[in-house]
Design an enzyme around this catalytic site. Structure first.
Site, PDB file in Angstrom:
ATOM      1  N   GLY A  16      63.275 -30.124  25.508  1.00 30.88           N
ATOM      2  CA  GLY A  16      63.570 -31.064  26.653  1.00 30.88           C
ATOM      3  C   GLY A  16      63.399 -32.538  26.406  1.00 30.88           C
ATOM      4  N   ASP A  43      67.877 -30.239  23.711  1.00 23.69           N
ATOM      5  CA  ASP A  43      68.545 -30.785  24.968  1.00 23.69           C
ATOM      6  C   ASP A  43      68.264 -32.187  25.771  1.00 23.69           C
ATOM      7  OD1 ASP A  43      68.886 -28.735  27.667  1.00 23.69           O
ATOM      8  OD2 ASP A  43      67.530 -30.450  28.611  1.00 23.69           O
ATOM      9  N   TYR A  48      70.416 -38.506  30.699  1.00 27.16           N
ATOM     10  CA  TYR A  48      69.042 -39.055  30.422  1.00 27.16           C
ATOM     11  C   TYR A  48      68.611 -40.492  29.897  1.00 27.16           C
ATOM     12  CZ  TYR A  48      68.342 -33.563  31.087  1.00 27.16           C
ATOM     13  OH  TYR A  48      68.445 -32.492  31.489  1.00 27.16           O
ATOM     14  N   LYS A  77      74.900 -32.649  28.485  1.00 24.76           N
ATOM     15  CA  LYS A  77      75.501 -32.577  29.099  1.00 24.76           C
ATOM     16  C   LYS A  77      76.569 -33.389  30.164  1.00 24.76           C
ATOM     17  CE  LYS A  77      71.061 -30.288  30.643  1.00 24.76           C
ATOM     18  NZ  LYS A  77      70.622 -31.328  30.062  1.00 24.76           N
ATOM     19  N   HIS A 110      76.379 -30.531  33.891  1.00 17.00           N
ATOM     20  CA  HIS A 110      75.524 -30.498  34.702  1.00 17.00           C
ATOM     21  C   HIS A 110      74.566 -29.843  36.283  1.00 17.00           C
ATOM     22  CE1 HIS A 110      71.732 -33.303  33.710  1.00 17.00           C
ATOM     23  NE2 HIS A 110      71.528 -32.656  34.121  1.00 17.00           N
ATOM     24  N   SER A 148      74.681 -25.107  34.375  1.00 18.53           N
ATOM     25  CA  SER A 148      73.720 -25.546  35.323  1.00 18.53           C
ATOM     26  C   SER A 148      73.683 -25.820  36.195  1.00 18.53           C
ATOM     27  CB  SER A 148      72.955 -26.972  34.082  1.00 18.53           C
ATOM     28  OG  SER A 148      71.730 -27.159  34.816  1.00 18.53           O
ATOM     29  N   ASN A 149      72.288 -25.307  36.941  1.00 21.65           N
ATOM     30  CA  ASN A 149      72.568 -24.615  38.637  1.00 21.65           C
ATOM     31  C   ASN A 149      73.142 -25.067  38.551  1.00 21.65           C
ATOM     32  OD1 ASN A 149      69.780 -26.948  38.375  1.00 21.65           O
ATOM     33  ND2 ASN A 149      71.534 -29.141  37.272  1.00 21.65           N
ATOM     34  N   ARG A 206      53.229 -32.645  37.861  1.00 20.64           N
ATOM     35  CA  ARG A 206      53.550 -32.770  38.927  1.00 20.64           C
ATOM     36  C   ARG A 206      52.298 -32.510  40.393  1.00 20.64           C
ATOM     37  NH1 ARG A 206      58.642 -32.185  38.654  1.00 20.64           N
ATOM     38  NH2 ARG A 206      59.339 -31.529  37.021  1.00 20.64           N
ATOM     39  N   LYS A 250      59.148 -30.071  28.020  1.00 16.61           N
ATOM     40  CA  LYS A 250      59.555 -30.890  27.016  1.00 16.61           C
ATOM     41  C   LYS A 250      57.933 -31.937  27.366  1.00 16.61           C
ATOM     42  CE  LYS A 250      59.004 -35.968  28.871  1.00 16.61           C
ATOM     43  NZ  LYS A 250      57.639 -36.553  29.274  1.00 16.61           N
ATOM     44  N   LYS A 254      51.819 -35.357  20.905  1.00 14.41           N
ATOM     45  CA  LYS A 254      52.497 -34.319  19.642  1.00 14.41           C
ATOM     46  C   LYS A 254      51.814 -32.908  19.699  1.00 14.41           C
ATOM     47  CE  LYS A 254      52.428 -35.570  14.821  1.00 14.41           C
ATOM     48  NZ  LYS A 254      50.909 -35.012  14.134  1.00 14.41           N
ATOM     49  N   ILE A 257      54.175 -30.891  21.945  1.00 18.23           N
ATOM     50  CA  ILE A 257      55.215 -30.949  21.515  1.00 18.23           C
ATOM     51  C   ILE A 257      54.545 -29.351  20.444  1.00 18.23           C
ATOM     52  CG2 ILE A 257      56.488 -31.290  19.430  1.00 18.23           C
ATOM     53  CD1 ILE A 257      56.591 -34.021  20.793  1.00 18.23           C
TER      54      ILE A 257
HETATM   55  N1  NAP Z   1      69.816 -28.657  34.041  1.00 19.27           N
HETATM   56  C1  NAP Z   1      68.741 -29.452  34.652  1.00 19.27           C
HETATM   57  O1  NAP Z   1      69.410 -29.735  35.362  1.00 19.27           O
HETATM   58  C2  NAP Z   1      67.304 -30.319  34.092  1.00 19.27           C
HETATM   59  C3  NAP Z   1      67.015 -30.710  35.030  1.00 19.27           C
HETATM   60  C4  NAP Z   1      65.435 -30.479  34.465  1.00 19.27           C
HETATM   61  C5  NAP Z   1      64.846 -30.485  33.691  1.00 19.27           C
HETATM   62  N2  NAP Z   1      65.860 -30.420  32.281  1.00 19.27           N
HETATM   63  C6  NAP Z   1      65.856 -29.816  30.788  1.00 19.27           C
HETATM   64  O2  NAP Z   1      64.475 -29.137  30.982  1.00 19.27           O
HETATM   65  C7  NAP Z   1      63.386 -29.944  30.525  1.00 19.27           C
HETATM   66  C8  NAP Z   1      62.031 -29.594  30.708  1.00 19.27           C
HETATM   67  O3  NAP Z   1      62.091 -29.706  31.937  1.00 19.27           O
HETATM   68  P1  NAP Z   1      60.899 -31.093  32.695  1.00 19.27           P
HETATM   69  O4  NAP Z   1      60.883 -31.599  31.437  1.00 19.27           O
HETATM   70  O5  NAP Z   1      61.558 -31.661  34.302  1.00 19.27           O
HETATM   71  O6  NAP Z   1      59.512 -29.755  32.855  1.00 19.27           O
HETATM   72  P2  NAP Z   1      58.420 -29.267  31.596  1.00 19.27           P
HETATM   73  O7  NAP Z   1      59.147 -28.892  30.578  1.00 19.27           O
HETATM   74  O8  NAP Z   1      58.310 -28.165  33.300  1.00 19.27           O
HETATM   75  O9  NAP Z   1      57.294 -30.019  32.217  1.00 19.27           O
HETATM   76  C9  NAP Z   1      57.520 -31.065  31.614  1.00 19.27           C
HETATM   77  C10 NAP Z   1      55.994 -31.794  31.923  1.00 19.27           C
HETATM   78  O10 NAP Z   1      55.036 -31.339  31.259  1.00 19.27           O
HETATM   79  C11 NAP Z   1      53.998 -31.706  30.349  1.00 19.27           C
HETATM   80  N3  NAP Z   1      53.796 -30.550  29.462  1.00 19.27           N
HETATM   81  C12 NAP Z   1      54.185 -30.732  28.319  1.00 19.27           C
HETATM   82  N4  NAP Z   1      53.739 -29.171  27.167  1.00 19.27           N
HETATM   83  C13 NAP Z   1      52.365 -29.239  28.328  1.00 19.27           C
HETATM   84  C14 NAP Z   1      51.553 -28.341  28.356  1.00 19.27           C
HETATM   85  N5  NAP Z   1      51.446 -27.664  26.518  1.00 19.27           N
HETATM   86  N6  NAP Z   1      50.202 -28.724  28.829  1.00 19.27           N
HETATM   87  C15 NAP Z   1      50.260 -28.931  30.034  1.00 19.27           C
HETATM   88  N7  NAP Z   1      51.291 -29.696  30.376  1.00 19.27           N
HETATM   89  C16 NAP Z   1      52.459 -30.382  30.142  1.00 19.27           C
HETATM   90  C17 NAP Z   1      54.423 -32.561  29.940  1.00 19.27           C
HETATM   91  O11 NAP Z   1      53.486 -33.901  29.958  1.00 19.27           O
HETATM   92  P3  NAP Z   1      53.920 -34.948  28.170  1.00 19.27           P
HETATM   93  O12 NAP Z   1      55.071 -35.508  28.069  1.00 19.27           O
HETATM   94  O13 NAP Z   1      53.296 -35.922  28.734  1.00 19.27           O
HETATM   95  O14 NAP Z   1      53.138 -34.165  27.451  1.00 19.27           O
HETATM   96  C18 NAP Z   1      55.684 -33.388  31.357  1.00 19.27           C
HETATM   97  O15 NAP Z   1      55.064 -34.122  32.123  1.00 19.27           O
HETATM   98  C19 NAP Z   1      63.671 -31.185  30.557  1.00 19.27           C
HETATM   99  O16 NAP Z   1      63.120 -32.251  29.621  1.00 19.27           O
HETATM  100  C20 NAP Z   1      65.288 -31.713  30.302  1.00 19.27           C
HETATM  101  O17 NAP Z   1      65.552 -31.430  28.773  1.00 19.27           O
HETATM  102  C21 NAP Z   1      67.395 -29.465  32.967  1.00 19.27           C
END
Ligand code: NAP
Length: 299
Positions: A16, A43, A48, A77, A110, A148-149, A206, A250, A254, A257
């Site tokens: 992400g 993604d 973005y 998207k 999207h 999406s959504n 969060r 996302k 490093k 990831i």
């Molecule tokens: N289609 C849509 O409407 C939509 C909506 C929302 C998101 N998305 C996509 O989905 C992706 C992921 O969603 P998201 O970014 O909202 O949430 P997520 O991936 O669930 O969470 C990301 C957050 O979690 C932290 N994180 C990552 N790996 C971790 C781990 N192993 N342990 C603890 N914390 C961790 C990251 O911090 P750090 O970066 O500081 O490591 C970041 O702040 C987005 O980036 C985007 O590409 C799509």
């Protein structure tokens, strides 16, 4: 890899790239680390504002011989202000220019809502937008198209009229929003469910949901993680992939990831899957609140 309904395959873990705030170069760095760590699915989205950096990272890694374009699965998207049929192809062309790519593997609507230049509900029919999406495939600009959504009714209506079927529906799924009904419905329709925000309330990003974050401290989840020498985040991602769901976590870090793709050397038992499932509180981290009063608001 999961098979899409048009024969192409999608890697089950993608990176992400959405961030509310980023330093210059941070997206590029994250995607470069991701590709080196083994991610082959990235993604992004026009809204973005990172397609340029994401594209630089992809093209750097191709130039360095780490991957070929064919190895990669790139998603972007269509934003809500380009839902008119005539706007879809130009919108994707703009994304491709920023990404410096000839095609994307997947182009998504999207959100099921459309907005005009004043930010008001434009109410464009999905069937109209979809005709533009289909054109992107005919022109070779996107290999696959999806949504999406979308909720089940919206997906159902689209499937009924689409010439080219959507291959995925990307929506929020995580241990506190398990979405069994919509996941099952997607599978029944041969549409692959893709989980965004897959870490949900496990993510440190969060803090606003304090009080609902038992999942961060509950010893049962800690015991499962310890048993496999994994983190809670890895257990959450494994839980989703074992349900046949693609995940796009996302991170800009490093080590995380790398951690988030290192989830294929253990299997959760049926009992453990049920424990992870039990954290469901139907809590949405991404409620799309700005579109709440729109005709096509999905939730
Ligand atoms: N289609 C849509 O409407 C939509 C909506 C929302 C998101 N998305 C996509 O989905 C992706 C992921 O969603 P998201 O970014 O909202 O949430 P997520 O991936 O669930 O969470 C990301 C957050 O979690 C932290 N994180 C990552 N790996 C971790 C781990 N192993 N342990 C603890 N914390 C961790 C990251 O911090 P750090 O970066 O500081 O490591 C970041 O702040 C987005 O980036 C985007 O590409 C799509």
């Amino acid at each position: 890899m999961l098979k899409l309904n048009n024969g192409f395959e999608i890697p089950i873990v993608g990176l992400g790239t959405y961030a509310r705030k980023a330093e210059p170069g941070q997206y590029r760095q994250a995607v470069e680390w991701g590709i080196v760590a083994g991610y082959r699915h990235i993604d992004t989205a026009s809204c973005y504002n990172n397609e340029k950096e994401v594209g630089e990272a992809i093209n750097n890694k191709i130039k360095q011989g780490i991957v070929t374009r064919e190895d990669l699965f790139i998603t972007t998207k269509l934003w809500n202000d380009r839902h008119a049929e005539k706007d879809v192809v130009p919108a994707l062309k703009e994304s491709l220019t920023k990404l410096n790519l000839n095609y994307v593997d997947l182009y998504l609507i999207h959100w099921p809502v459309s907005v005009n230049e004043n930010g008001e509900d434009e109410g464009i029919e999905h069937a109209e937008t979809w005709r533009g999406m289909e054109k992107t495939v005919e022109l070779g600009l996107a290999r696959s198209i999806g949504v999406s959504n979308f909720n089940a009714q919206q997906l159902d209506r689209l499937m009924a009229t689409a010439t080219i079927k959507p291959v995925v529906n990307q929506f929020e799924i995580n241990p506190t929003l398990t979405e069994h009904e919509l996941v099952n419905y997607c599978k029944k329709m041969s549409v692959v469910p893709v989980a965004y925000t897959p870490l949900g309330l496990i993510s440190e990003a969060r803090p606003e949901f304090i009080g609902k974050d038992i999942i961060k401290t509950d010893p049962k989840l800690g015991q499962i993680a310890d048993k496999y020498r994994k983190s809670r985040a890895q257990v959450a991602l494994r839980y989703l992939t074992q349900r046949g769901i693609v995940v796009v976590p996302k991170s800009f870090t490093k080590s995380r990831i790398e951690e988030n793709i290192n989830i294929f050397d253990f299997d959760l038992t049926e009992e453990e899957m049920k424990i992870v499932d039990s954290y469901n509180i139907n809590h949405r981290c991404v409620p799309g609140a700005a579109f709440k009063n729109f005709k096509n608001y999905p939730f």
